[in-house]
Design a protein around this motif. Sequence first.
Motif, PDB file in Angstrom:
ATOM      1  N   SER A  94       0.864  -1.183   0.000  1.00  0.00           N
ATOM      2  CA  SER A  94       0.000   0.000   0.000  1.00  0.00           C
ATOM      3  C   SER A  94       0.901   1.233   0.000  1.00  0.00           C
ATOM      4  O   SER A  94       2.034   1.183   0.461  1.00  0.00           O
ATOM      5  CB  SER A  94      -0.930   0.013   1.214  1.00  0.00           C
ATOM      6  N   ARG A  98      -1.213   7.720   3.756  1.00  0.00           N
ATOM      7  CA  ARG A  98      -2.425   7.099   4.272  1.00  0.00           C
ATOM      8  C   ARG A  98      -3.693   7.714   3.681  1.00  0.00           C
ATOM      9  O   ARG A  98      -4.766   7.153   3.840  1.00  0.00           O
ATOM     10  CB  ARG A  98      -2.447   7.207   5.785  1.00  0.00           C
ATOM     11  N   GLU A 101      -5.278   5.167   0.773  1.00  0.00           N
ATOM     12  CA  GLU A 101      -5.233   3.813   1.288  1.00  0.00           C
ATOM     13  C   GLU A 101      -5.845   2.828   0.330  1.00  0.00           C
ATOM     14  O   GLU A 101      -6.988   2.981  -0.095  1.00  0.00           O
ATOM     15  CB  GLU A 101      -5.989   3.753   2.608  1.00  0.00           C
ATOM     16  N   LYS A 102      -5.104   1.858  -0.048  1.00  0.00           N
ATOM     17  CA  LYS A 102      -5.599   0.768  -0.870  1.00  0.00           C
ATOM     18  C   LYS A 102      -4.517  -0.286  -0.882  1.00  0.00           C
ATOM     19  O   LYS A 102      -3.333   0.040  -0.942  1.00  0.00           O
ATOM     20  CB  LYS A 102      -5.859   1.249  -2.294  1.00  0.00           C
TER      21      LYS A 102
ATOM     22  N   TYR B  32     -12.748   3.269   8.391  1.00  0.00           N
ATOM     23  CA  TYR B  32     -12.272   3.227   7.019  1.00  0.00           C
ATOM     24  C   TYR B  32     -12.632   1.829   6.501  1.00  0.00           C
ATOM     25  O   TYR B  32     -12.091   0.839   6.977  1.00  0.00           O
ATOM     26  CB  TYR B  32     -10.748   3.399   6.965  1.00  0.00           C
ATOM     27  N   LYS B  49     -13.995   2.036  -1.519  1.00  0.00           N
ATOM     28  CA  LYS B  49     -13.709   2.318  -0.120  1.00  0.00           C
ATOM     29  C   LYS B  49     -14.572   3.473   0.371  1.00  0.00           C
ATOM     30  O   LYS B  49     -15.016   4.318  -0.420  1.00  0.00           O
ATOM     31  CB  LYS B  49     -12.228   2.659   0.083  1.00  0.00           C
ATOM     32  N   ARG B  94      -9.810  -0.729   8.232  1.00  0.00           N
ATOM     33  CA  ARG B  94      -8.455  -0.364   8.639  1.00  0.00           C
ATOM     34  C   ARG B  94      -8.392  -0.258  10.142  1.00  0.00           C
ATOM     35  O   ARG B  94      -9.253   0.357  10.764  1.00  0.00           O
ATOM     36  CB  ARG B  94      -8.033   0.962   8.025  1.00  0.00           C
ATOM     37  N   ASP B  95      -7.375  -0.867  10.705  1.00  0.00           N
ATOM     38  CA  ASP B  95      -7.168  -0.819  12.139  1.00  0.00           C
ATOM     39  C   ASP B  95      -6.467   0.481  12.484  1.00  0.00           C
ATOM     40  O   ASP B  95      -5.330   0.697  12.093  1.00  0.00           O
ATOM     41  CB  ASP B  95      -6.311  -2.015  12.571  1.00  0.00           C
ATOM     42  N   SER B 102      -1.015   0.961   7.140  1.00  0.00           N
ATOM     43  CA  SER B 102      -2.407   0.637   6.908  1.00  0.00           C
ATOM     44  C   SER B 102      -2.619  -0.834   7.206  1.00  0.00           C
ATOM     45  O   SER B 102      -2.577  -1.671   6.314  1.00  0.00           O
ATOM     46  CB  SER B 102      -2.778   0.937   5.464  1.00  0.00           C
ATOM     47  N   LYS B 103      -2.850  -1.155   8.468  1.00  0.00           N
ATOM     48  CA  LYS B 103      -3.149  -2.536   8.816  1.00  0.00           C
ATOM     49  C   LYS B 103      -4.611  -2.767   8.502  1.00  0.00           C
ATOM     50  O   LYS B 103      -5.492  -2.218   9.150  1.00  0.00           O
ATOM     51  CB  LYS B 103      -2.874  -2.790  10.291  1.00  0.00           C
ATOM     52  N   ILE B 104      -4.869  -3.551   7.515  1.00  0.00           N
ATOM     53  CA  ILE B 104      -6.237  -3.771   7.060  1.00  0.00           C
ATOM     54  C   ILE B 104      -6.668  -5.180   7.413  1.00  0.00           C
ATOM     55  O   ILE B 104      -5.995  -6.152   7.079  1.00  0.00           O
ATOM     56  CB  ILE B 104      -6.353  -3.503   5.554  1.00  0.00           C
TER      57      ILE B 104
END
Lengths: 114, 116
Positions: A94, A98, A101-102, B32, B49, B94-95, B102-104
Motif C-alpha cells: 500500500s 495514508r 489507502e488501498k 475506514y 472504499k 483499517r485498524d 495501513s493494517k487492514i
Amino acid sequence: SQTIHQWPATLVQPVGSPLSLECTVEGTSNPNLYWYRQAAGRGLQLLFYSVGIGQISSEVPQNLSASRPQDRQFILSSKKLLLSDSGFYLCAWSPPDRRNEKLFFGSGTQLSVL
Amino acid sequence: AQSVAQPEDQVNVAEGNPLTVKCTYSVSGNPYLFWYVQYPNRGLQFLLKYITGDNLVKGSYGFEAEFNKSQTSFHLKKPSALVSDSALYFCAVRDLGYSSASKIIFGSGTRLSIRP
C-alpha cells in the motif's frame, strides 16, 4: 505504473523443509508491505507487515518469519515447514500516504506441505 | 480492535437481478471500510472504499456500497448482476491502532454465485 511480483506461483514442499517466498514491488518508494495467508479459499489472515527496511511486525505467533532486506523486497521464510503451513500466501503493498489507502495484491503462492 | 463480519458464506442470485453482499463492522472512531473481490487462484482486487463523505460509494464494475452508521453496516450492492460477477468478496476495515501503516483486517469472505 506500479507492479507487484510474487513467486513462485505454486510450491510443494515436504514437512520439515525450509521455505522462502519472495515479493518485490516496482514503481513506488517506501511502500507498506504485507504477507497474508488464505486457508481453504476463504478468510485472509494478516501474518506480517512492514513500514520500512528491517521493520517487521508480526501479527500471529507461528512457524514463519519475514524480512525486508531492501525497500521494495519482502521475504517470507520458515526453517522447518509444518503441515499446517499449507495455504495460499498473498503479498500486498500500500502507498505510504495514508490518504490514498488501498492494498495492491500479488497473484499469490499456493503452498502445499506434504 | 477493529473487525468486520460477513454473515453470509454464500449468496446466490439470478443474472439480471439486484445483488447485496452484507458486511457489518465494529470500530472505535471513524471507520475506514473497503470491499475487495477475488477471482479463483488470484490475488484480491480493490473495488471501493469509504473514508468520509457521501454514504453511497461507487466503485469498479458497477458495484456500490452503502455506509450506514446507525446499523454499523457497509453492504455491497449492484443493481443488475452478471455471471462474471461470480467471485469471492471481502469486506475490510483499517485498524486505526497503527499510526504508521495501513493494517487492514478482512472479513471471512462471501462467495457470490450468479446463475444464468
